[in-house]
Design an enzyme around this catalytic site. Sequence first.
Site, PDB file in Angstrom:
ATOM      1  N   ASP A   1       0.839  -1.205   0.000  1.00  0.00           N
ATOM      2  CA  ASP A   1       0.000   0.000   0.000  1.00  0.00           C
ATOM      3  C   ASP A   1       0.873   1.254   0.000  1.00  0.00           C
ATOM      4  OD1 ASP A   1      -2.406  -1.251  -0.125  1.00  0.00           O
ATOM      5  OD2 ASP A   1      -2.964  -0.945   1.970  1.00  0.00           O
TER       6      ASP A   1
ATOM      7  N   ASN B   1      -4.211   9.180   1.687  1.00  0.00           N
ATOM      8  CA  ASN B   1      -4.473   8.596   3.012  1.00  0.00           C
ATOM      9  C   ASN B   1      -4.810   9.687   4.033  1.00  0.00           C
ATOM     10  OD1 ASN B   1      -4.383   5.838   2.911  1.00  0.00           O
ATOM     11  ND2 ASN B   1      -2.329   5.619   3.778  1.00  0.00           N
TER      12      ASN B   1
ATOM     13  N   ARG C   1      -4.089  21.058  22.416  1.00  0.00           N
ATOM     14  CA  ARG C   1      -2.695  21.031  22.857  1.00  0.00           C
ATOM     15  C   ARG C   1      -2.314  19.573  23.037  1.00  0.00           C
ATOM     16  NH1 ARG C   1      -0.141  23.609  28.359  1.00  0.00           N
ATOM     17  NH2 ARG C   1       1.958  22.814  28.003  1.00  0.00           N
TER      18      ARG C   1
ATOM     19  N   ASP D   1       0.162  16.187  20.968  1.00  0.00           N
ATOM     20  CA  ASP D   1       1.189  15.720  20.031  1.00  0.00           C
ATOM     21  C   ASP D   1       0.887  16.098  18.593  1.00  0.00           C
ATOM     22  OD1 ASP D   1       2.421  14.586  22.170  1.00  0.00           O
ATOM     23  OD2 ASP D   1       2.203  12.498  21.519  1.00  0.00           O
TER      24      ASP D   1
ATOM     25  N   ALA E   1      -5.827   3.444   7.978  1.00  0.00           N
ATOM     26  CA  ALA E   1      -4.379   3.527   8.200  1.00  0.00           C
ATOM     27  C   ALA E   1      -4.079   4.201   9.547  1.00  0.00           C
ATOM     28  CB  ALA E   1      -3.737   4.262   7.021  1.00  0.00           C
TER      29      ALA E   1
ATOM     30  N   ASN F   1      -5.168   6.785  11.002  1.00  0.00           N
ATOM     31  CA  ASN F   1      -6.406   7.147  11.709  1.00  0.00           C
ATOM     32  C   ASN F   1      -6.942   6.003  12.574  1.00  0.00           C
ATOM     33  OD1 ASN F   1      -9.174   8.615  11.944  1.00  0.00           O
ATOM     34  ND2 ASN F   1      -9.684   6.693  10.902  1.00  0.00           N
TER      35      ASN F   1
ATOM     36  N   SER G   1      -5.293   3.573  13.918  1.00  0.00           N
ATOM     37  CA  SER G   1      -4.412   3.300  15.067  1.00  0.00           C
ATOM     38  C   SER G   1      -4.709   4.197  16.255  1.00  0.00           C
ATOM     39  CB  SER G   1      -2.945   3.473  14.669  1.00  0.00           C
ATOM     40  OG  SER G   1      -2.615   2.646  13.594  1.00  0.00           O
TER      41      SER G   1
ATOM     42  N   ALA H   1      -2.926  12.257  21.264  1.00  0.00           N
ATOM     43  CA  ALA H   1      -2.636  12.578  22.664  1.00  0.00           C
ATOM     44  C   ALA H   1      -2.923  14.028  23.047  1.00  0.00           C
ATOM     45  CB  ALA H   1      -1.172  12.232  22.979  1.00  0.00           C
TER      46      ALA H   1
HETATM   47  P1  NAP Z   1       4.644   2.112   6.995  1.00  0.00           P
HETATM   48  O1  NAP Z   1       4.873   2.780   8.287  1.00  0.00           O
HETATM   49  O2  NAP Z   1       5.636   1.170   6.472  1.00  0.00           O
HETATM   50  O3  NAP Z   1       3.218   1.365   6.956  1.00  0.00           O
HETATM   51  C1  NAP Z   1       2.236   1.359   7.817  1.00  0.00           C
HETATM   52  C2  NAP Z   1       1.278   0.210   7.472  1.00  0.00           C
HETATM   53  O4  NAP Z   1       0.071   0.809   7.000  1.00  0.00           O
HETATM   54  C3  NAP Z   1       1.732  -0.753   6.387  1.00  0.00           C
HETATM   55  O5  NAP Z   1       1.365  -2.047   6.783  1.00  0.00           O
HETATM   56  C4  NAP Z   1       0.936  -0.311   5.172  1.00  0.00           C
HETATM   57  O6  NAP Z   1       0.701  -1.360   4.248  1.00  0.00           O
HETATM   58  C5  NAP Z   1      -0.340   0.110   5.816  1.00  0.00           C
HETATM   59  N1  NAP Z   1      -1.213   1.021   5.091  1.00  0.00           N
HETATM   60  C6  NAP Z   1      -0.898   2.059   4.270  1.00  0.00           C
HETATM   61  N2  NAP Z   1      -2.018   2.664   3.840  1.00  0.00           N
HETATM   62  C7  NAP Z   1      -3.064   1.976   4.388  1.00  0.00           C
HETATM   63  C8  NAP Z   1      -4.469   2.111   4.322  1.00  0.00           C
HETATM   64  N3  NAP Z   1      -5.047   3.089   3.602  1.00  0.00           N
HETATM   65  N4  NAP Z   1      -5.237   1.238   5.027  1.00  0.00           N
HETATM   66  C9  NAP Z   1      -4.677   0.264   5.759  1.00  0.00           C
HETATM   67  N5  NAP Z   1      -3.359   0.086   5.870  1.00  0.00           N
HETATM   68  C10 NAP Z   1      -2.552   0.942   5.198  1.00  0.00           C
HETATM   69  O7  NAP Z   1       4.408   3.263   5.880  1.00  0.00           O
HETATM   70  P2  NAP Z   1       3.821   3.084   4.436  1.00  0.00           P
HETATM   71  O8  NAP Z   1       3.715   1.663   4.032  1.00  0.00           O
HETATM   72  O9  NAP Z   1       4.575   4.013   3.562  1.00  0.00           O
HETATM   73  O10 NAP Z   1       2.337   3.652   4.616  1.00  0.00           O
HETATM   74  C11 NAP Z   1       2.116   4.977   4.904  1.00  0.00           C
HETATM   75  C12 NAP Z   1       0.988   5.112   5.862  1.00  0.00           C
HETATM   76  O11 NAP Z   1       1.315   4.550   7.120  1.00  0.00           O
HETATM   77  C13 NAP Z   1       0.644   6.541   6.200  1.00  0.00           C
HETATM   78  O12 NAP Z   1      -0.133   7.135   5.187  1.00  0.00           O
HETATM   79  C14 NAP Z   1      -0.092   6.364   7.512  1.00  0.00           C
HETATM   80  O13 NAP Z   1      -1.475   6.184   7.286  1.00  0.00           O
HETATM   81  C15 NAP Z   1       0.447   5.096   8.083  1.00  0.00           C
HETATM   82  N6  NAP Z   1       1.089   5.345   9.360  1.00  0.00           N
HETATM   83  C16 NAP Z   1       0.572   4.710  10.441  1.00  0.00           C
HETATM   84  C17 NAP Z   1       1.075   4.958  11.704  1.00  0.00           C
HETATM   85  C18 NAP Z   1       0.455   4.249  12.853  1.00  0.00           C
HETATM   86  O14 NAP Z   1      -0.482   3.469  12.640  1.00  0.00           O
HETATM   87  N7  NAP Z   1       0.902   4.489  14.066  1.00  0.00           N
HETATM   88  C19 NAP Z   1       2.123   5.854  11.886  1.00  0.00           C
HETATM   89  C20 NAP Z   1       2.634   6.483  10.760  1.00  0.00           C
HETATM   90  C21 NAP Z   1       2.097   6.218   9.495  1.00  0.00           C
HETATM   91  P3  NAP Z   1       1.859  -2.008   3.332  1.00  0.00           P
HETATM   92  O15 NAP Z   1       2.646  -2.889   4.245  1.00  0.00           O
HETATM   93  O16 NAP Z   1       1.098  -2.771   2.298  1.00  0.00           O
HETATM   94  O17 NAP Z   1       2.674  -0.890   2.740  1.00  0.00           O
END
Ligand code: NAP
Length: 266
Positions: free
Chosen positions: A51, A123, A150, A152, A164, A166, A168, A187
């Site tokens: 993704d 996203n 106020r 994070d 994604a 959101n 979490s 937070a």
């Molecule tokens: P990453 O940190 O490697 O991936 C986070 C996980 O989110 C991966 O498993 C990714 O899938 C999955 N993902 C991405 N878009 C999604 C969606 N629309 N619905 C469900 N899962 C989704 O970073 P990345 O792979 O480049 O993905 C970027 C996204 O990570 C950001 O847009 C943000 O939404 C998310 N993110 C999440 C957190 C958290 O949950 N604490 C923190 C920072 C960012 P794949 O393994 O297939 O790539």
Amino acid sequence: MPNRRNLYFYHKKDKDMLEKIKPLYELADNHGFNIVKDFKQANIIVSVGGDGTFLQAVRKTGFREDCLYAGISTTGKLNVYCDFHIDDTDKMIAAMTNEEIEVRRYPTIDVTIDDEISFHCLNEFSIRSAIIKTFVLDVYIDQLHFETFRGDGMIVSTPTGSTAYNKSVNGAVVDPTLPSIQVSELASLNTNQYRTLGSPFILGANRVLTLKVVQDGNDHPTMGMDNEALSIQHVEKIEVKLSNKQIKTVKLRDNSFWEKVKRTFL
Ligand code: NAP
Ligand code: MN
């Protein structure tokens, strides 16, 4: 469109990946697709990875509305934007040879920083303190001063982004047939001075969300558009609204949004 079968593959260029995707190039070629090296000439853009790769493919090719996007997964699992396993060529052939491809549209959001720089997100837009200290945001819905945050940071997500980052932070999963934006907190500190709603909220298509960063010294937050950080160092005002740009993907028999949610989480 001069040639509706101009196909561009977006993927990492390392040796391992090039080896993996060689059969895909051959498959596309054998089915009458014209593989282009410049995405500007493409009508179909296929990302190969996860993704995260799909998000990059859409961003690097400029959120094209005149293109159909598709995601092929190399991670062994299908998520939200990837509908094909790399070795499931039967499914790809079925989709490629289908005369009447149905299209599904995903809402995106427009973000404008200090009335100067604008970009899209598929996203979410995220903003968070870059140091171990809270920062303060005045949150407006249209003209209304809604709350003073106020903490994070905050996340403003699209419907497909709702699963994604959101999710979490306990945001709701939103059906992409509801064009809307969801605002969720990271937070928040709640005292007699700073009070926030404390739960995620969802805004309709015509609302504008404005975040004003209080200029109290901690006004250099980290901002992200999907999986890419913004290089902007300082910010005062951020405006977020639903975009009129939508991302088109292929609609298959087994890939409704709720099937995606089920296969990813349940
Ligand atoms: P990453 O940190 O490697 O991936 C986070 C996980 O989110 C991966 O498993 C990714 O899938 C999955 N993902 C991405 N878009 C999604 C969606 N629309 N619905 C469900 N899962 C989704 O970073 P990345 O792979 O480049 O993905 C970027 C996204 O990570 C950001 O847009 C943000 O939404 C998310 N993110 C999440 C957190 C958290 O949950 N604490 C923190 C920072 C960012 P794949 O393994 O297939 O790539
Ligand atoms: Mn990833």
